[in-house]
Design a protein around this motif. Structure first.
Motif, PDB file in Angstrom:
ATOM      1  N   LEU A 213       0.789  -1.222   0.000  1.00 36.38           N
ATOM      2  CA  LEU A 213       0.000   0.000   0.000  1.00 36.38           C
ATOM      3  C   LEU A 213       0.825   1.277   0.000  1.00 36.38           C
ATOM      4  CD1 LEU A 213      -2.832  -0.981   2.515  1.00 36.38           C
ATOM      5  CD2 LEU A 213      -2.676  -1.409   0.054  1.00 36.38           C
ATOM      6  N   ILE A 214       1.971   1.269   0.661  1.00 31.39           N
ATOM      7  CA  ILE A 214       2.708   2.509   0.875  1.00 31.39           C
ATOM      8  C   ILE A 214       4.098   2.478   0.250  1.00 31.39           C
ATOM      9  CG2 ILE A 214       3.610   4.124   2.593  1.00 31.39           C
ATOM     10  CD1 ILE A 214       0.595   3.964   2.624  1.00 31.39           C
ATOM     11  N   ALA A 215       4.890   1.475   0.605  1.00 27.12           N
ATOM     12  CA  ALA A 215       6.307   1.437   0.212  1.00 27.12           C
ATOM     13  C   ALA A 215       6.566   0.222  -0.656  1.00 27.12           C
ATOM     14  CB  ALA A 215       7.195   1.406   1.460  1.00 27.12           C
ATOM     15  N   PHE A 216       6.348   0.401  -1.956  1.00 33.74           N
ATOM     16  CA  PHE A 216       6.518  -0.696  -2.889  1.00 33.74           C
ATOM     17  C   PHE A 216       6.983  -0.119  -4.222  1.00 33.74           C
ATOM     18  CE2 PHE A 216       5.280  -4.396  -5.400  1.00 33.74           C
ATOM     19  CZ  PHE A 216       5.669  -5.427  -4.553  1.00 33.74           C
ATOM     20  N   ALA A 217       7.724  -0.892  -4.990  1.00 32.79           N
ATOM     21  CA  ALA A 217       8.252  -0.396  -6.257  1.00 32.79           C
ATOM     22  C   ALA A 217       7.415  -0.904  -7.438  1.00 32.79           C
ATOM     23  CB  ALA A 217       9.709  -0.842  -6.424  1.00 32.79           C
ATOM     24  N   PRO A 218       7.187  -0.068  -8.478  1.00 27.42           N
ATOM     25  CA  PRO A 218       7.607   1.331  -8.557  1.00 27.42           C
ATOM     26  C   PRO A 218       6.600   2.297  -7.942  1.00 27.42           C
ATOM     27  CG  PRO A 218       6.630   0.707 -10.628  1.00 27.42           C
ATOM     28  CD  PRO A 218       6.624  -0.540  -9.763  1.00 27.42           C
ATOM     29  N   VAL A 219       5.456   1.750  -7.468  1.00 23.88           N
ATOM     30  CA  VAL A 219       4.474   2.612  -6.807  1.00 23.88           C
ATOM     31  C   VAL A 219       3.840   1.879  -5.640  1.00 23.88           C
ATOM     32  CG1 VAL A 219       3.872   4.028  -8.821  1.00 23.88           C
ATOM     33  CG2 VAL A 219       2.675   1.869  -8.446  1.00 23.88           C
ATOM     34  N   GLY A 220       3.663   2.582  -4.534  1.00 24.46           N
ATOM     35  CA  GLY A 220       2.815   2.071  -3.471  1.00 24.46           C
ATOM     36  C   GLY A 220       1.372   2.260  -3.905  1.00 24.46           C
ATOM     37  N   TRP A 221       0.535   1.253  -3.696  1.00 22.39           N
ATOM     38  CA  TRP A 221      -0.818   1.256  -4.256  1.00 22.39           C
ATOM     39  C   TRP A 221      -1.627   2.488  -3.855  1.00 22.39           C
ATOM     40  CZ3 TRP A 221      -5.946  -1.060  -2.698  1.00 22.39           C
ATOM     41  CH2 TRP A 221      -6.727  -1.410  -3.812  1.00 22.39           C
ATOM     42  N   ALA A 270       1.527   9.681   2.643  1.00 22.25           N
ATOM     43  CA  ALA A 270       0.702   8.536   2.251  1.00 22.25           C
ATOM     44  C   ALA A 270       0.162   7.814   3.483  1.00 22.25           C
ATOM     45  CB  ALA A 270       1.513   7.572   1.386  1.00 22.25           C
ATOM     46  N   LEU A 271       0.994   7.665   4.510  1.00 21.78           N
ATOM     47  CA  LEU A 271       0.532   7.038   5.743  1.00 21.78           C
ATOM     48  C   LEU A 271      -0.617   7.831   6.363  1.00 21.78           C
ATOM     49  CD1 LEU A 271       3.927   6.041   7.391  1.00 21.78           C
ATOM     50  CD2 LEU A 271       2.188   4.465   6.522  1.00 21.78           C
ATOM     51  N   ARG A 272      -0.508   9.141   6.350  1.00 30.09           N
ATOM     52  CA  ARG A 272      -1.569   9.974   6.930  1.00 30.09           C
ATOM     53  C   ARG A 272      -2.843   9.891   6.081  1.00 30.09           C
ATOM     54  NH1 ARG A 272       0.809  12.261  11.058  1.00 30.09           N
ATOM     55  NH2 ARG A 272       2.973  13.009  10.944  1.00 30.09           N
ATOM     56  N   THR A 273      -2.680   9.823   4.767  1.00 30.26           N
ATOM     57  CA  THR A 273      -3.847   9.697   3.890  1.00 30.26           C
ATOM     58  C   THR A 273      -4.571   8.386   4.131  1.00 30.26           C
ATOM     59  OG1 THR A 273      -2.873  11.083   2.147  1.00 30.26           O
ATOM     60  CG2 THR A 273      -4.579   9.536   1.478  1.00 30.26           C
ATOM     61  N   VAL A 274      -3.807   7.302   4.223  1.00 33.95           N
ATOM     62  CA  VAL A 274      -4.425   5.999   4.432  1.00 33.95           C
ATOM     63  C   VAL A 274      -5.073   5.929   5.817  1.00 33.95           C
ATOM     64  CG1 VAL A 274      -3.974   3.527   4.626  1.00 33.95           C
ATOM     65  CG2 VAL A 274      -2.919   4.842   2.791  1.00 33.95           C
ATOM     66  N   ARG A 275      -4.471   6.559   6.788  1.00 37.27           N
ATOM     67  CA  ARG A 275      -5.088   6.634   8.117  1.00 37.27           C
ATOM     68  C   ARG A 275      -6.452   7.309   8.020  1.00 37.27           C
ATOM     69  NH1 ARG A 275      -6.484   4.754  12.987  1.00 37.27           N
ATOM     70  NH2 ARG A 275      -6.474   6.328  14.638  1.00 37.27           N
ATOM     71  N   LYS A 276      -6.527   8.387   7.238  1.00 37.45           N
ATOM     72  CA  LYS A 276      -7.800   9.089   7.049  1.00 37.45           C
ATOM     73  C   LYS A 276      -8.809   8.177   6.340  1.00 37.45           C
ATOM     74  CE  LYS A 276      -9.728  13.469   5.354  1.00 37.45           C
ATOM     75  NZ  LYS A 276     -10.871  12.896   4.613  1.00 37.45           N
ATOM     76  N   TYR A 277      -8.349   7.438   5.320  1.00 26.00           N
ATOM     77  CA  TYR A 277      -9.239   6.508   4.625  1.00 26.00           C
ATOM     78  C   TYR A 277      -9.822   5.489   5.610  1.00 26.00           C
ATOM     79  CZ  TYR A 277      -7.249   8.041   0.102  1.00 26.00           C
ATOM     80  OH  TYR A 277      -6.850   8.760  -0.992  1.00 26.00           O
ATOM     81  N   ILE A 478      -2.191  -0.048   6.872  1.00 28.50           N
ATOM     82  CA  ILE A 478      -3.608   0.037   6.490  1.00 28.50           C
ATOM     83  C   ILE A 478      -4.357   1.156   7.213  1.00 28.50           C
ATOM     84  CG2 ILE A 478      -3.654  -2.446   6.045  1.00 28.50           C
ATOM     85  CD1 ILE A 478      -5.664  -2.506   8.504  1.00 28.50           C
ATOM     86  N   GLY A 479      -3.662   1.904   8.061  1.00 31.80           N
ATOM     87  CA  GLY A 479      -4.293   3.037   8.732  1.00 31.80           C
ATOM     88  C   GLY A 479      -5.015   2.709  10.010  1.00 31.80           C
ATOM     89  N   ALA A 480      -4.753   1.530  10.577  1.00 30.63           N
ATOM     90  CA  ALA A 480      -5.488   1.105  11.775  1.00 30.63           C
ATOM     91  C   ALA A 480      -4.972   1.752  13.054  1.00 30.63           C
ATOM     92  CB  ALA A 480      -5.431  -0.418  11.908  1.00 30.63           C
TER      93      ALA A 480
END
Length: 517
Positions: A213-221, A270-277, A478-480
């Protein structure tokens, strides 16, 4: 290609340490091993394959074996092992010295360990002896999949490159007035509009996906920054371990400069965005516990609006079951790269799946002969799709319509990019992106494309850090949990487990790789 053929990095919702089958929602995730044939004899190859025995398998196996016996003088006896047990059971069979002949393996399974223990056979010097196999393996595919100059398995791919992205309900996008979605901002609006007006879960995530979701190559989902800048190199010592970002100018400077993921641009946002999601109900709250089959079922029953996809042409298979629940449903594949099909994202071209030869198998020569045999169109189609006219029929020159429930895991034995057919009902958007993924020139070669770090020097630390990532990293992904609190807990845990040693070893090995290029 039936849905259960997914490998998809994968797995990709399974790579990064996850089982592709699990991520992609491969069918056949039972609890026990099953066999689709009798025990193998001296003239029979024993194969390890993932999942349940395919529907209608016995008559098709009989046809395959009749033709194999006539052509090559031997038969095959596949053993199907449930996805839930495959990684562990396959490793046990290797370590116990059983003399089966081939198996599905991958970096996200046990391949690194098996190469280190010399349990699998190097095949780079063998491929040239088998003309049908050779002509079906692109030279760049072979080169990019070598580890320390050796190829330890036959890469199984149905496209040049693989990029994970999104399958969405296009009928909902149209209903909400959003039309064609091409950017991450538009995707986000779609998710919030779905939540507000349709009362569905906007994004379905399963327990194999946190790493992606966050740290993956070439894009975190779910990393907006990466979709805008799809040129990152992320390396793990092992599946599910700690992700390091490596310098993109390493070939020029000679320094890989691996940094912890939290220091990479865009990651904290991205972590903060996913937390909001997560807090807003955009992500399913049971993401850490629900399996991929459950998410697949929910998506196909109309209860989820967005699902993970891979550029392998297979996500359209969800359309027919979805329409049983929602007759007017439409699907679209969304790849929100800045620049669209001209973005040229990084790609290692490393396969997600390999057929490996067991060093203690009965006959490595016959195993290679089998790989050559299934590289012939007639044989490939029989094993992959079943009996023509009974199990499938051709549609045009490059598509098939499946007539039966037969579904073979081709990615585990016989995927050949030039021979794979598209499903009849592939959606226009998926067809476009699948065609795009066939061309090596649509991608930028990752500066660490064939680098595979050796975990041996830091095996103890890596094991401890993997445990810490499972406990503290997955809830964070996952923002939990609160980002600041969760990240602080994770930092303390990985520091105690030996992160500095892991980072130094990654730098040492990656720098040596750059020097050797």
């Amino acid at each position: 290609m039936p849905a259960t053929q997914l490998s998809r990095r994968g797995f990709l919702a399974a790579t990064g340490g996850l089982s592709i089958g699990a991520v992609l929602g491969l069918s056949g995730c039972g609890d026990s091993s099953t066999s689709g044939s009798s025990s193998s004899g001296g003239d029979t190859l024993s194969l390890l394959l993932p999942g349940d025995v395919p529907k209608g398998w016995d008559p098709i196996l009989a046809e395959v074996n009749k033709k194999l016996k006539n052509d090559l003088g031997f038969t095959i006896a596949p053993q199907f092992i449930a996805w839930s047990n495959y990684q562990q059971q396959a490793l046990l069979k290797f370590t116990a010295g059983e003399n089966f002949d081939t198996a599905l393996q991958a970096r996200w399974l046990n391949m690194v360990q098996l190469v280190g223990s010399k349990s699998v056979v190097a095949v780079d010097e063998l491929i040239g002896k088998y003309p049908n196999l050779s002509k079906n393996l692109d030279s760049q595919l072979i080169e990019q999949n070598k580890w320390s100059g050796k190829l330890y398995g036959i890469p199984q791919v149905n496209s040049a490159a693989r990029l994970h992205h999104f399958t969405i309900r296009q009928d909902l996008a149209d209903k909400l007035g959003l039309g064609t979605i091409t950017t991450f901002d538009q995707l986000e609006k779609y998710w919030y509009d779905v939540k507000q007006k349709e009362k569905l879960t906007p994004i379905g995530i399963n327990s194999n996906m946190p790493d992606l979701l966050i740290a993956f190559a070439p894009v975190g989902w779910l990393n907006r920054h990466d979709w805008e800048n799809p040129h990152v190199s992320v390396q793990f010592f092992s599946g599910g371990s700690f992700p390091f970002y490596l310098s993109q100018d390493g070939k020029t400077t000679g320094s890989s400069n691996p940094i912890p993921f939290w220091e990479a641009p865009g990651v904290i946002d991205a972590l903060r965005t996913v937390r909001k999601y997560y807090q807003d109900g955009i992500i399913n709250k049971d993401a850490l516990n629900v399996d991929s089959n459950a998410i697949k079922t929910q998506f196909e029953s109309g209860r989820i609006a967005t699902r993970w996809a891979m550029t392998d042409g297979l996500s359209s298979q969800s359309l027919a079951p979805l329409r049983k629940a929602v007759p007017a449903a439409q699907l679209a594949n969304v790849v929100p790269l800045r620049g669209g099909k001209n973005a040229k994202p990084n790609q290692t071209f490393q396969a997600d799946n390999f057929v490996v030869l067991n060093a203690k198998g009965r006959s490595n020569e016959r195993a290679m002969q089998l790989e050559d045999w299934v590289s012939i169109k007639e044989n490939h189609d029989l094993l992959s799709y079943g009996v023509e006219g009974k199990d499938w029929k051709p549609v045009g020159t490059d598509r098939i319509e499946q007539l039966s429930g037969y579904s073979f895991p081709g990615y585990a034995l016989c995927w050949r990019q030039q021979l794979e057919k598209k499903i009849k009902d592939i959606t226009p958007t998926e067809n476009e992106w699948f065609d795009w993924a066939q061309d090596y020139n649509n991608f930028t070669v990752d500066p660490y494309s064939s680098f595979v770090p050796d975990v041996t020097p830091v095996k103890r630390e890596d094991s401890q850090i993997t445990a810490a990532m499972t406990q503290y990293g997955n809830p964070l992904w996952i923002g939990a949990v609160d980002v600041d609190k969760g990240l602080d807990q994770l930092k303390k845990a990985v520091d105690k487990a030996g992160l500095s040693k892991l980072q130094a070893e990654m730098a040492k090995q990656a720098d040596a790789y750059l020097k050797g290029q």
